[in-house]
Structure formats: C-alpha cells, structure tokens
Write an enzyme that holds these catalytic residues in place. Structure first.
Site, PDB file in Angstrom:
ATOM      1  N   ARG A  95       0.819  -1.207   0.000  1.00  0.00           N
ATOM      2  CA  ARG A  95       0.000   0.000   0.000  1.00  0.00           C
ATOM      3  C   ARG A  95       0.855   1.261   0.000  1.00  0.00           C
ATOM      4  O   ARG A  95       0.558   2.230  -0.704  1.00  0.00           O
ATOM      5  CB  ARG A  95      -0.928   0.032   1.232  1.00  0.00           C
ATOM      6  CG  ARG A  95      -2.131  -0.887   1.163  1.00  0.00           C
ATOM      7  CD  ARG A  95      -3.164  -0.456   0.110  1.00  0.00           C
ATOM      8  NE  ARG A  95      -3.687   0.871   0.320  1.00  0.00           N
ATOM      9  CZ  ARG A  95      -4.813   1.161   0.952  1.00  0.00           C
ATOM     10  NH1 ARG A  95      -5.565   0.185   1.399  1.00  0.00           N
ATOM     11  NH2 ARG A  95      -5.198   2.408   1.106  1.00  0.00           N
TER      12      ARG A  95
ATOM     13  N   LYS B 276     -15.484  11.716   2.870  1.00  0.00           N
ATOM     14  CA  LYS B 276     -16.517  11.168   3.734  1.00  0.00           C
ATOM     15  C   LYS B 276     -17.439  12.298   4.171  1.00  0.00           C
ATOM     16  O   LYS B 276     -16.968  13.393   4.513  1.00  0.00           O
ATOM     17  CB  LYS B 276     -15.875  10.509   4.964  1.00  0.00           C
ATOM     18  CG  LYS B 276     -15.128   9.208   4.634  1.00  0.00           C
ATOM     19  CD  LYS B 276     -16.040   8.144   4.036  1.00  0.00           C
ATOM     20  CE  LYS B 276     -15.347   6.799   3.969  1.00  0.00           C
ATOM     21  NZ  LYS B 276     -16.125   5.818   3.210  1.00  0.00           N
TER      22      LYS B 276
ATOM     23  N   HIS C 219     -16.783  -2.774   3.564  1.00  0.00           N
ATOM     24  CA  HIS C 219     -16.585  -2.165   2.253  1.00  0.00           C
ATOM     25  C   HIS C 219     -15.446  -2.874   1.509  1.00  0.00           C
ATOM     26  O   HIS C 219     -15.538  -3.137   0.310  1.00  0.00           O
ATOM     27  CB  HIS C 219     -16.259  -0.686   2.471  1.00  0.00           C
ATOM     28  CG  HIS C 219     -16.424   0.171   1.265  1.00  0.00           C
ATOM     29  ND1 HIS C 219     -17.501   0.094   0.416  1.00  0.00           N
ATOM     30  CD2 HIS C 219     -15.633   1.163   0.752  1.00  0.00           C
ATOM     31  CE1 HIS C 219     -17.366   0.995  -0.549  1.00  0.00           C
ATOM     32  NE2 HIS C 219     -16.244   1.644  -0.371  1.00  0.00           N
TER      33      HIS C 219
ATOM     34  N   TYR D   5     -11.140   8.656  -9.630  1.00  0.00           N
ATOM     35  CA  TYR D   5     -12.070   9.620  -9.017  1.00  0.00           C
ATOM     36  C   TYR D   5     -11.627   9.931  -7.594  1.00  0.00           C
ATOM     37  O   TYR D   5     -11.048   9.098  -6.917  1.00  0.00           O
ATOM     38  CB  TYR D   5     -13.519   9.101  -9.027  1.00  0.00           C
ATOM     39  CG  TYR D   5     -13.744   7.822  -8.265  1.00  0.00           C
ATOM     40  CD1 TYR D   5     -13.537   6.588  -8.859  1.00  0.00           C
ATOM     41  CD2 TYR D   5     -14.196   7.832  -6.958  1.00  0.00           C
ATOM     42  CE1 TYR D   5     -13.758   5.402  -8.176  1.00  0.00           C
ATOM     43  CE2 TYR D   5     -14.425   6.650  -6.259  1.00  0.00           C
ATOM     44  CZ  TYR D   5     -14.192   5.440  -6.870  1.00  0.00           C
ATOM     45  OH  TYR D   5     -14.406   4.272  -6.189  1.00  0.00           O
ATOM     46  N   PRO D   6     -11.905  11.152  -7.157  1.00  0.00           N
ATOM     47  CA  PRO D   6     -11.616  11.547  -5.780  1.00  0.00           C
ATOM     48  C   PRO D   6     -12.845  11.319  -4.910  1.00  0.00           C
ATOM     49  O   PRO D   6     -13.968  11.285  -5.427  1.00  0.00           O
ATOM     50  CB  PRO D   6     -11.328  13.041  -5.897  1.00  0.00           C
ATOM     51  CG  PRO D   6     -12.186  13.487  -7.024  1.00  0.00           C
ATOM     52  CD  PRO D   6     -12.336  12.303  -7.966  1.00  0.00           C
ATOM     53  N   MET D   7     -12.638  11.148  -3.627  1.00  0.00           N
ATOM     54  CA  MET D   7     -13.789  10.989  -2.741  1.00  0.00           C
ATOM     55  C   MET D   7     -13.506  11.577  -1.357  1.00  0.00           C
ATOM     56  O   MET D   7     -12.376  11.889  -1.004  1.00  0.00           O
ATOM     57  CB  MET D   7     -14.201   9.533  -2.634  1.00  0.00           C
ATOM     58  CG  MET D   7     -13.137   8.601  -2.154  1.00  0.00           C
ATOM     59  SD  MET D   7     -13.885   6.999  -1.717  1.00  0.00           S
ATOM     60  CE  MET D   7     -14.984   7.520  -0.393  1.00  0.00           C
TER      61      MET D   7
ATOM     62  N   GLN E 141      -7.412  -1.986  -7.308  1.00  0.00           N
ATOM     63  CA  GLN E 141      -7.831  -0.713  -6.739  1.00  0.00           C
ATOM     64  C   GLN E 141      -6.692  -0.107  -5.934  1.00  0.00           C
ATOM     65  O   GLN E 141      -6.134  -0.763  -5.067  1.00  0.00           O
ATOM     66  CB  GLN E 141      -9.042  -1.019  -5.845  1.00  0.00           C
ATOM     67  CG  GLN E 141      -9.655   0.152  -5.149  1.00  0.00           C
ATOM     68  CD  GLN E 141     -10.925  -0.280  -4.403  1.00  0.00           C
ATOM     69  OE1 GLN E 141     -11.769  -1.000  -4.938  1.00  0.00           O
ATOM     70  NE2 GLN E 141     -11.063   0.140  -3.166  1.00  0.00           N
TER      71      GLN E 141
END
Lengths: 269, 269, 269, 269, 269
Positions: free
Chosen positions: C150, C169, C192, C165-167, C205
């Site tokens: 990671r 919370k 998730h 894409y950005p995200m 991902q």
C-alpha cells in the site's frame, strides 16, 4: 410611510474586471500611452458627469480593476458598461463579476406607530399633547431625511477602501426568512442595524436591492479608511441572528479608490 | 486583552497561477531568456524589500506558480499583484486563485480570567500573594509575545513545502457555529489548537482572517519539511469537533518554495 | 502497528488534459511530426526512469490525454508536470483536472488485537501455545507485506482500462463520518473492503490519501481489463453503508493505457 | 379542459451574449461598419419574419446583448441561433446563457368543476338553471381565450425593460413540491397568481415550460416600463408560500429592448 | 436471470460542442468549403461503419453540434472523439459536455419468481401444469428479447428530436436510495417504468449506466417526433416517487437529428 417605501431608487452598477496582460503588452508603447490617456479621460468624464456618481477602483486579489456607478437612468447605466468596454484598454478588460441593483428604502424602517410608541412609552409623552405632535413631526423629518439618503444615496468621497458583496436570506427547510412574520423580520433587522451603527465613522454601508435584477437579493457596499474595520464589521455582524441564521453571502470583492490620474502607476500599465 | 484583540494585522496575499505555455513558447529564445531574468530579478527585489515578506512557490497539480506576500500596507499588496502581471513572464501567468486576508490575534486567546483560574485552581497560588502577581505578569508577557507573533507574523524561511486553504465555520440549519455561545466556541477552538500544537516542529501554521475580504472566513497556510506532515495534521484535525462538525474547507493548494535563481529549471521555462 | 501506519508514502500525481486542436493544427506538418517524436520520447523516458512509475493514457469523454505518475520525491513530481507542459505538444494540452495525493497504509488495517482474536475465537488456538505465536507471526508477515504494497504501490502493467475519481466522507448535520467512533468506522470500512475483494482479478484498486493536499480526502484509481468491471465494482460498492451513507464522490475520469509508440494514431495527431 | 392542457405550445429561445471587444476592435473601420449593417439587417429581418416574434436586447451587467425568440417551428429556432452566430458581429458574441422552453397552458388553470362551484356557492346560481348554463359558457370562453394567450403568447411591444430567469420547484427532504397533492399545488399556485395579477399593467409575465428541455422547470420572462416594478413583483412574490417554501431560482438576466437602428450607439460598437 | 444481468453492454458516447465562429470565419471560403466536405464525409463514414451506431445532431440552446455513438469496442469510441476533433471543422468545435456510459439490463427486470407469481396468482395457472411450463417459457423468451434490446440497443432512425440528460439517485441524510431494500427499489422502478410506457410510440427512452464511468449514475436519451412529448414525459415522471423523492438530474441537452448532407445549411457554416 408607504410613499417613502415606494420611492423609486436609482440603478447601481458594480463591474469587476481582470486585465488581459497578454493583449495589453501586445500593443506598442504609443498605443499603450494613448490607451491610458483615453481611459483616464473616460473615467474623469464619467466622474464629472451631471447626475452620475462614479467610483473607479484598483482591485485586489479577485479583480484588477473595478467601477461602481449610480445614475437615475437605467439606459445611462447600460451604456456606461459598453463605453468602458469600447476603449482600447477596455478591450483588455475581462469581466469577472457584474452586479445590477437599485437603491431603496428599507421596508423595516420605523413608521408612525413606532414613533408614537416610543414617545408614549419611553418618553412618557401624552398622546394628545402638543409635545406629542411635535415629537411625531421630529421623527417624520428625521426619517424622511434618512429615507431620502437611502433612496438617493450620496457615495462618500473620502473613504478609500471599498468592499462589495451580494447577499440573500436563507430559505432552508427548517429556517426560512420568507416564512417569518413581518414583525419578527423587523426585530431581527433592527438588532442587526444596531451592530452596523456601532461602526459609524469607521464604515459607511450602502445596501441596495436586487431581487428580480440579480441572483441575489441585496448588494452591500462598504466604504472605510482601513481594511480592519471592514473585516471587523462583517465579522461582528455575522453573529447577529439575522446573519448567523438567515444570511447567505456571495463573493466578496475588495478594491481601493483609484484616482484616474494614477491609472498607469496603480495598475502598472 | 482588548488592546491585543484590536491590534491591526497585516494584509496577506496568496496568488496562484497557471503558465500559458502556448504564449511562452511563442516568444523567441532571446525574449524568453530576458523574461526569465526580468522575473527572477523582480522576485528577488520583492524578497529583499524592506517590510515585505515574500514567498515564491512552484505549484503542484492545481497551479504552476504561486506567491504569498505579507506587507503592512494594503496599497503595496495591491500593486504587487500588478507588478508581477506586468512582466513578460507575468503576461503568461493566468490567475487560478487569489486570496486576500489579514493577520489577527485570535479572539479565543486566553486572558487574565483564564490565567487567574489556572494559577489558583491548578497551581494552588493564593490570589493575593506576590506569587500570584508574578504569575499573572508571566502570563501577560507570554501572551503578549504570542499575540504579537500572530498579528505581526514572521514567515519561516526553512520549511519548503507550503499548503494553503481557505475555511469557514458551518452555519447549518441544525449545527451553526455562529449561534454557539462564546465559551463553547472557545472550548472547541482550544481543543483544536492542542491537536495543532502536537505537530510543533513538523508543521508551522498561520491562520489569517478574511471575513469581509473574501468568500471564506479564514485562510490557513501550512509550512512543513515534508508532505506527510501536512497530510497528517489536516487529517487528524478533521476529527476535532471544531472541524468535524463546524469546519468548511475550500480548495487546497500545494507548492514548494522556489529559489528565484532556480526559476527556469524548476518551471522548465 | 504504528510503525506501519507511519510509513511515509509516495506522492502520486494524476493530470488530465484536453488537446487544443486549433493550436495543434496551426503547426505545420514538420512541426507536428517533430512534436509527436519529442512527446513520444518524453513519455518513454519518464516510463523508464529509475524510481518513477508512469502511466500515459488516452482519455475518453472528459479528457483527451492523461498521465498518472508515482515517485518518492515530491520535487520530481512537481517538475514532471512542467516537463510535459514544456514540450511542443504540451503547449497544446489544456489542464482539465489535476490531483496530488500520496500512498498510505490504511489506519483501519488489522493489528495484533484483531489477529489474536481471530486465532483464539475463530481458530480455537490457545493464547499461550506455540501455534498461537506462529499464527501471530504469519499474520504479521502477511500484513507487513500488504502494508508495504500500500505504501510503496506497484502499478499494474497489464490492465489497460483506468478509472480515477476523488472521494471524501460526509460531514452532514445528521450523518457525519468524522464524529463516528474509530471501531464503527473500522467495521464499515472492513465490510466495504470485502465488496472490493470480491472483484480481485477483475479490478485492481489503489487508494491514495489527499487530506491537506487536495479538496477531497482520497483518490481512487481502478485498473481493469474491461469497462463493465469498473462499472460493476463502483455500483456494487455504492450500496455498502460506508459509501451509501458516508461516501461523497467527485468527478470520474476514464482512459485507456497509451503505448507511447501509438501516440499519433490513438490521438489522431 | 384536457384539450387545452394538451395544446401544443411554441418553442421559445433566450440567448445572452458577451461581446468579445478585442476581436471587434481588431476589425478595421470598414469591416465594423459593414458588420453593424449586416447585423442590423439580420435583426430587422427576424423581427419582421412571418410567424416569428423576436426581441433583441441590450444587456446590463451579466450580458451585453441578448435575444428572445418565439416561433412555432423548433427547426427555425435552432437555425436562428446559428444565423446570429454566422454574422461578422456574431463571431464576436460569446454565449453567456441559453435557454430553450415552450409556451404552455398551466395545469392549475380553473376548469368546469371550479366554475360550477363558483356559480353555485359564490353567486347562488341554481345548477339546473339557464343562468348556470350561461355562466358556464362565459367561463369557458374566458378560459379558452386565456389558455390560447398562454399557449400562443403575443409578446408586448411597448414594455422596454425585460427580465428573464429560470426556476424550479424544490424537491427537498422535508419540503417536496412533487410529493404534494394536486389540489394543494393548485391552491398554492392560485394564491401566487393573485400576487402577480396585482401588478397587471406594471408587469407582464410570461411563464414557459422547460422540464426535459433544460436543467430548470420553467422560464419566467417579465416585461415592464420600469426597473422598480420588476424588483417589486419578484420581491413580493417571494413571500408567497409557493415561492418562499418551494421556489428555486436560477440566474437573473436584465436587458432593455434594442431598436436595431440603435445597435451601434447602444452597444458603443 | 443472472446471465442476462451480466450481459456486457456496449459503450455509449455523447459529445456536445459549441462552434468557435471566430476561428471558422477566419478560414477563407475554400478552406471552409473543404472543411464542410471533409466533415460531412467523416460523419457519413461513421454512420455507415460496420458495428457503429452514430447520430449527429444540430444542438439548440446549450450546444451547436452534438454526436451520440454506440459501438461494442471502447477503443473505437475513444478514437472516434479524436477523429472528429482532428478535422478542420473539428478544430472549431469546443467541447461543452461529454458523457461515457454503457448499455445494460436493468437489475429490476422481472425474473422467474415474478413470472410464476403472475401465472399462479393473476392467471390461475396450476404450478405443475403444462400451461405453467409454457407460460414460463413465453415469459423467458419475452424477457430475453427485452434484455437483449437493452444490452444491445438499436437506436431509432425516424425520431428526430433528441434529448439527453444524466441522473443519479439521492443519497440524502433522510432519504437515501442506496439504503432502501432491493424490493422497495424494484417496486418504485416498476411504477416509474409504467409512466414511461404510457408514452410508447411518442417517446423512445434509452437508459445507459455510468456508475464508475461518470459523475452521474445513468444517462437518459429520449427520442421523439415532437418537443412536447419530451417535455410531457419528463414532467409526468417527475411526480413518480422514484423521481420526486430520489431522482437527481444533471444538465439537459436538446438537439435535432442532422443529415450530414444538410451540415452547412443547418449550422449556417
């Protein structure tokens, strides 16, 4: 008071521009010198035009140059924007933000009922006394003068830091200004006005109406001698319930008054 | 403490630009070399100007080039933006984001009441003892020094990764910062400040005020030696109630300090 | 596990561009041929640069061309954007979207307490047995390997459809991720992650962190062999409470891996 | 009434433009003179075209020039936009806002049930009397005339100040127009229409439908002799529950009717 | 039914453009004539290409020109956008809006359980009768045909008015589509589909999926013979709970089918 509320205000235009430096530098030295002359003369002519109040500004951060204009005739205001654009320097000005509004008398201004209440309850004046009639007359004159200053505003000529922002009142699902009773709105605006009056002398505030003319509902123009006063008045007013709960604010634009004679120096043209 | 709260801060300008590469490459090699020289000299002159604090940056992602400037005089700040734009390279800089704010002393800074409480309750000092008077004086000196550092900030010269973002406090229908009591806001900001202080040495944080000057209410500039510290401090602070519930954040801009001598290399001009 | 959580990730840049066709076609045939060569060589050089991971893409819909780059050094990432822009074809690339993030180890990654629980409760291993110590060691090695993958991600070289894409919370007035307890967030993210793992082999991902670096909080890059897998994984994950209730999504960008040798054909240059 | 509700309205186009002054001034004097002639003739031809209703405007603040066109044929409306763009001056017009809608009969218009109720309950007419039949016939004729004026609108030719804005009805989580019963919506729209009718003579209002044609649901075009009437009608209507609770408003555009003969003067071309 | 749900749909591209008239008019008459020819041929070639479905449109209001393309191969869709851009007229086309989606079979499509229920409860067919088996087979064939038409759509060639808009389902704090049970969503979508079917013959509706491919979740393309049918279907569907409560809508684009042979006339080139 309805005749005051119905007084027809003056159209007010705010225009903020960026300078297209690539285009400006693409002109040769003679063209630039002529362009500065032409623009300086145009600004000076507007400033001295009968019936026109005209404030050119050097913008900071969001814009490079800006103008604010007040004139009784909407057609004159329409053509003013085109006049600026049609100059040589004007072709290098890219509109950043434009705002049309009109001066008005606040609907929350005090009226005869408020005056009578104040005379009778606060000052113990008997309602059928000559003192009462005189007091009512004093109030009427004071308010008429105030209303006239709102509907026919005279822009200050000495405060050189100028802030403009548009605002509206919230129509949220839980908190909606437009479903409040008139008296509740009047009370909230009265408290809000007190905060503003505490800045008398430090900040001059002009509120103009734009419902139907712009996406927002009011335009606020603040004039001051110093930047901190503008920061302070807006910050303090934000805690008033009229703002804290119901105020929605648009973009803030800041500039300093520009003497047309300093055009070239102030904007490094 | 009101004299500290009323201290007049300095105007602070952040400007972020994209380079118009088509225009820059359209210049011939001599023009480009001259343009780099001219711009490098302009940056160096600003950096060494009396009273000016000036940080040029190479932008990453959202911008290509940026400057941050602090100067006591708003007129100087206004003209600085035009000076940069008026250079040959400046004509190739397209404004991406601009922000005007001013340094300030936080209204939530501790005052005599807090000091006395701390001396009496935490340190068991008797309120009428000479130790108490000495303790109060120590507090006053410490806070005055701290307040002066806030209102007259000295930008770090060694931390080379710089982050800027604007923020405001939420005025939601259920959660509204501006309807909280002062003491509740002070408590929340006190907790929030503790999280920030845990990053002392890793991140230097400058908070400037912009209510009335910009659409947001504060500007945050972070200086660090490494990117992860910036990520970490912002991420950790997001869980503080002051941020989690009440913080609203604008766009984040990241850059690295640019030595004017490296201008051409760093920006591949 | 804190040493894993504190591992310093690598900066990651995503840049999406439109091609300015008017400018490109304004070049003569020789200039265009030279421009394609120069750009192809620049892409190839980046791709083979020591320490750099570099993915050029042909964009679909929102962009025409894009790059993704991972490099341990932020300065290299900064200069990379300028290198691309400084080429002849680069002067025809208009930035559409830019995103800076950094690789990280998820704070919700399982740790010794989770491992012990799993060994004792799920696998009935006695806590003081040699099997327990061996099990803990196996977990540690597996997680260290996972964490390293990671924080030091190796981009796939065979999956040719790429989505970014950005995200963030949600911090709503009723549903606020940042006021949830750590364990509740860990549970939601665990569920998730299971949905995501069901797509192993179909979709790779990469989640990178950008709090403090960008307006959003994470960037998501998906690699796949086919478009439907990308549609399916994002659609299915949207029903997980972590996304359904708390996920906020930015703009989605889609592209296909571009072999520098195909540059002219793929983009019809 | 269904045949009225089903009447097919006419397409309506609103287009707002900025003038690209740099390009316009780049033309030589002869080209500009020819450009003004060509454009003036094109405007005049549109204005006199059979079946076309056409209103050119000088824009204020947000736009410099605008047109509104009504024509039964969508193809003609499509080509009209291209015709304007294809002139010399048209190449200097940058689209600022465009809006396609169509005239319609309101679904909340009164029908036979409302008429009968009004005759029987308000006017005490017996339901089986000849007066009742005559009253129903009068209502039918009046409503048919009204409906025809809505579906085949005739734009005023004497009111020279024109305001346009798009709107929609709120679909909030607590207050949702589209989950209200028809009768509740009809009642709210009836009250709202009364406020509008109080401005008869001062403001002429044209509501056109755009669900499926534009991001908004209705377009509102206001014609007046004076700016204050436009400000007043929009401000007063904002307190009607139909607007206060359910109205969402887009951008407001203001212009003054432009006589093609004045084109050069009004726009300082 | 899972094999139907898993059927791999075709990529669908929508592209909307403004014409840069200044650039187009800057070409000389010969270049323009050649540009029209080249573009007309390119459109015709795409339209007749094996496997490609291609609809060029003349835009109204928001765009001047648009294309919709369906092709099984994503790479072909990617290159199509570049092919258009690489023509002479293509260099005068400025992208206004772009949308990538893919055809799909709705997850809410009826399956064997629904069919059996309908046969047994609505048609009183005994579950172990030959009529039941035959009924199930008839359903299967009908649904397979329907599913195939969804996943491999054939665009109509006779309906000339075309509307496109993207949509998503609300994820509000109180009303969240993604936290509803599958059966509740299926029921809502079933009711919604009934409204749509009432427009059979007047409006042909193509729903494509874009979760993971675009900021929205579905694209809707409507084909009709007349504008009012498009207005009516979208307006009526807005009252269905699936839309009223859960629908979020993006920008609406309208165009008319463009015969490549009419290119010059329709767009006044």
């Amino acid at each position: 008071m309805s005749e005051l509320n119905d007084a027809v205000g003056w159209p007010v235009l705010h225009q903020f521009y960026r300078i297209d430096r690539a285009r400006w530098r693409g002109l040769d030295a003679d063209q630039r010198a002529a362009g500065i002359s032409e623009f300086r003369d145009a600004l000076a002519a507007c400033a001295s035009e009968e019936g026109m109040q005209f404030v050119p500004m050097a913008g900071i951060a969001k814009s490079d140059f800006a103008v604010m204009a007040v004139h009784p005739d909407l057609g004159r205001i329409q053509r003013l924007g085109q006049q600026i654009a049609a100059t040589e320097l004007g072709t290098c000005l890219q509109p950043v933000y434009s705002f049309l509004s009109m001066s008005e008398v606040s609907e929350y201004m005090s009226g005869p009922t408020d005056w009578a209440k104040q005379l009778i309850e606060d000052q113990n004046v008997a309602p059928d006394s000559p003192e009462f009639a005189a007091g009512m007359e004093r109030f009427r004159q004071r308010i008429e003068k105030y209303a006239d200053a709102r509907v026919h505003p005279q822009l200050p000529t000495d405060m050189d830091i100028i802030c403009f922002y548009p605002m509206a009142k919230r129509r949220g699902e839980a908190q909606n200004w437009y479903t409040l009773e008139f008296n509740e709105r009047k009370r909230l605006m009265g408290d809000h006005a007190k905060t503003g009056r505490a800045f008398a002398g430090r900040v001059l505030q002009l509120i103009t109406s734009c419902t139907g003319l712009d996406d927002w509902e009011w335009g606020v123009t603040l004039f001051s001698h110093d930047l901190k006063s503008i920061r302070d008045v807006v910050y303090e007013m934000r805690f008033d319930p009229a703002s804290a709960v119901y105020g929605l604010f648009g973009e803030f634009y800041i500039g300093t008054r520009l003497d047309p004679a300093d055009l070239g120096d102030a904007l490094c043209l």
